[in-house]
Design an enzyme around this catalytic site. Structure first.
Site, PDB file in Angstrom:
ATOM      1  N   ILE A  45     -10.619 -10.241   4.894  1.00 54.20           N
ATOM      2  CA  ILE A  45      -9.481 -10.371   5.827  1.00 54.20           C
ATOM      3  C   ILE A  45      -9.202 -11.863   5.977  1.00 54.20           C
ATOM      4  O   ILE A  45     -10.092 -12.638   6.357  1.00 54.20           O
ATOM      5  CB  ILE A  45      -9.816  -9.751   7.210  1.00 54.20           C
ATOM      6  CG1 ILE A  45     -10.213  -8.288   7.056  1.00 54.20           C
ATOM      7  CG2 ILE A  45      -8.645  -9.955   8.179  1.00 54.20           C
ATOM      8  CD1 ILE A  45      -9.157  -7.257   7.289  1.00 54.20           C
ATOM      9  N   HIS A  50      -2.792  -0.091  -0.527  1.00 54.13           N
ATOM     10  CA  HIS A  50      -3.748   0.569   0.365  1.00 54.13           C
ATOM     11  C   HIS A  50      -3.879   2.034  -0.064  1.00 54.13           C
ATOM     12  O   HIS A  50      -2.866   2.700  -0.289  1.00 54.13           O
ATOM     13  CB  HIS A  50      -3.272   0.476   1.821  1.00 54.13           C
ATOM     14  CG  HIS A  50      -4.255   1.067   2.770  1.00 54.13           C
ATOM     15  ND1 HIS A  50      -5.431   0.428   3.096  1.00 54.13           N
ATOM     16  CD2 HIS A  50      -4.269   2.252   3.420  1.00 54.13           C
ATOM     17  CE1 HIS A  50      -6.126   1.193   3.922  1.00 54.13           C
ATOM     18  NE2 HIS A  50      -5.450   2.296   4.128  1.00 54.13           N
ATOM     19  N   ASP A  78      -2.986  -4.168   7.158  1.00 56.98           N
ATOM     20  CA  ASP A  78      -2.211  -2.991   6.727  1.00 56.98           C
ATOM     21  C   ASP A  78      -0.963  -2.747   7.569  1.00 56.98           C
ATOM     22  O   ASP A  78      -0.597  -1.601   7.841  1.00 56.98           O
ATOM     23  CB  ASP A  78      -3.104  -1.728   6.750  1.00 56.98           C
ATOM     24  CG  ASP A  78      -4.311  -1.874   5.858  1.00 56.98           C
ATOM     25  OD1 ASP A  78      -4.207  -2.534   4.817  1.00 56.98           O
ATOM     26  OD2 ASP A  78      -5.372  -1.318   6.205  1.00 56.98           O
ATOM     27  N   ARG A 133     -13.075 -18.737   8.336  1.00 54.13           N
ATOM     28  CA  ARG A 133     -12.033 -17.973   7.644  1.00 54.13           C
ATOM     29  C   ARG A 133     -10.736 -18.779   7.476  1.00 54.13           C
ATOM     30  O   ARG A 133     -10.017 -18.639   6.507  1.00 54.13           O
ATOM     31  CB  ARG A 133     -11.754 -16.727   8.466  1.00 54.13           C
ATOM     32  CG  ARG A 133     -11.795 -15.362   7.830  1.00 54.13           C
ATOM     33  CD  ARG A 133     -12.485 -15.270   6.537  1.00 54.13           C
ATOM     34  NE  ARG A 133     -13.835 -14.746   6.646  1.00 54.13           N
ATOM     35  CZ  ARG A 133     -14.168 -13.487   6.494  1.00 54.13           C
ATOM     36  NH1 ARG A 133     -13.271 -12.581   6.201  1.00 54.13           N
ATOM     37  NH2 ARG A 133     -15.420 -13.093   6.592  1.00 54.13           N
TER      38      ARG A 133
HETATM   39  C1  GAR Z   1      -8.221   0.491  -4.489  1.00 51.91           C
HETATM   40  O1  GAR Z   1      -8.345   1.859  -4.241  1.00 51.91           O
HETATM   41  C2  GAR Z   1      -7.370  -0.175  -3.428  1.00 51.91           C
HETATM   42  O2  GAR Z   1      -6.320   0.635  -2.994  1.00 51.91           O
HETATM   43  C3  GAR Z   1      -8.382  -0.368  -2.324  1.00 51.91           C
HETATM   44  O3  GAR Z   1      -9.561  -0.745  -2.994  1.00 51.91           O
HETATM   45  C4  GAR Z   1      -9.564  -0.221  -4.324  1.00 51.91           C
HETATM   46  C5  GAR Z   1      -9.733  -1.355  -5.283  1.00 51.91           C
HETATM   47  O4  GAR Z   1      -9.857  -0.905  -6.599  1.00 51.91           O
HETATM   48  N1  GAR Z   1      -7.942  -1.358  -1.392  1.00 51.91           N
HETATM   49  C6  GAR Z   1      -8.211  -1.305  -0.096  1.00 51.91           C
HETATM   50  O5  GAR Z   1      -8.885  -0.438   0.420  1.00 51.91           O
HETATM   51  C7  GAR Z   1      -7.594  -2.433   0.730  1.00 51.91           C
HETATM   52  N2  GAR Z   1      -7.623  -2.088   2.119  1.00 51.91           N
HETATM   53  P1  GAR Z   1      -9.549  -1.846  -7.837  1.00 51.91           P
HETATM   54  O6  GAR Z   1     -10.376  -3.122  -7.673  1.00 51.91           O
HETATM   55  O7  GAR Z   1     -10.036  -1.028  -8.992  1.00 51.91           O
HETATM   56  O8  GAR Z   1      -8.082  -2.106  -7.894  1.00 51.91           O
END
Ligand code: GAR
Length: 206
Positions: A92, A109, A150, A65
């Site tokens: 991550i 988030h 987060d 990573r």
């Molecule tokens: C979104 O809902 C974002 O908030 C979430 O993943 C989705 C991505 O959608 N992110 C997380 O959960 C990060 N911890 P997208 O690719 O359509 O923007």
């Protein structure tokens, strides 16, 4: 005008919201590089449609990573990014990445941090957890990214109602439409205007 980089893994609807706001003149910046860890991420097609440079940098091509995170640092330094957006990025990163770009990385988030966040809370899982707990209000949070999942200073949050018959998918869609696609571009616009000041764990809007 700021130079914006983005890290994506999937559909890229938040990336799309940022692209739309740039094109509407609401963000004083341009997207200089979209990086995906997955070659089949639809977000790459969105970038291509608007002539935005994109590339795939895969975790499995690096020994660990840290090496992966260092490759991303090199990439965004070369692109001279002023701001890096995690836009549905599901990897991550090692703390070397956040150390290299202090208060220059934002994440969206899909919950009101500190609820339903941290390791394991991503994508649909976040909404499943919110429904399981039976909360009546959830939402979305834009924050600066530090070394912990987060955890960094919160920039903007927006609440969204949970309805009795919601499924995780229905709730995810409402949180995106009513919160994520609004507050993420807004936070980017504020950053581009130099109107975000970080004091300790707090973000002050100038
Ligand atoms: C979104 O809902 C974002 O908030 C979430 O993943 C989705 C991505 O959608 N992110 C997380 O959960 C990060 N911890 P997208 O690719 O359509 O923007």
């Amino acid at each position: 005008m700021i130079r914006i980089g983005a890290l994506v893994s999937g559909g890229g609807t938040n990336l799309q919201a940022v692209i739309d706001n740039i094109n509407e003149g609401k963000i004083n910046g341009s997207l200089v590089s979209v990086v995906s860890n997955k070659e089949n991420a639809y977000a790459l097609e969105r970038a291509a449609k608007y002539g935005i440079e994109s590339t795939v940098i895969r975790v499995k091509d690096y020994p660990d990573r840290k090496a992966y995170s260092e490759a991303l640092i090199k990439h965004f330094k070369e692109k001279q990014a002023d701001l890096i957006l995690l836009a549905g990025f599901m990897v991550i990163l090692d703390p070397v990445f956040t150390d290299a770009f202090p208060n220059m990385i934002m994440n969206i988030h899909p919950a009101l941090i500190p609820s339903f966040c941290g390791e394991g809370f991503y994508g649909l899982h976040v909404h499943e957890a919110a429904l399981k707990k039976g909360v009546k209000v959830t939402g979305a949070t834009v924050h600066f990214v530090d070394g912990k999942a987060d955890n960094g200073p919160i920039i903007l949050q927006k609440a969204v109602e949970v309805k009795d018959d919601d499924t995780a998918e229905v709730l995810q869609k409402r949180v995106m439409e009513e919160a994520e696609w609004i507050i993420y571009p807004k936070a980017v616009a504020l950053f581009a205007e130099g109107r975000l000041k970080v004091e300790g764990n707090k973000v002050i809007r100038l």
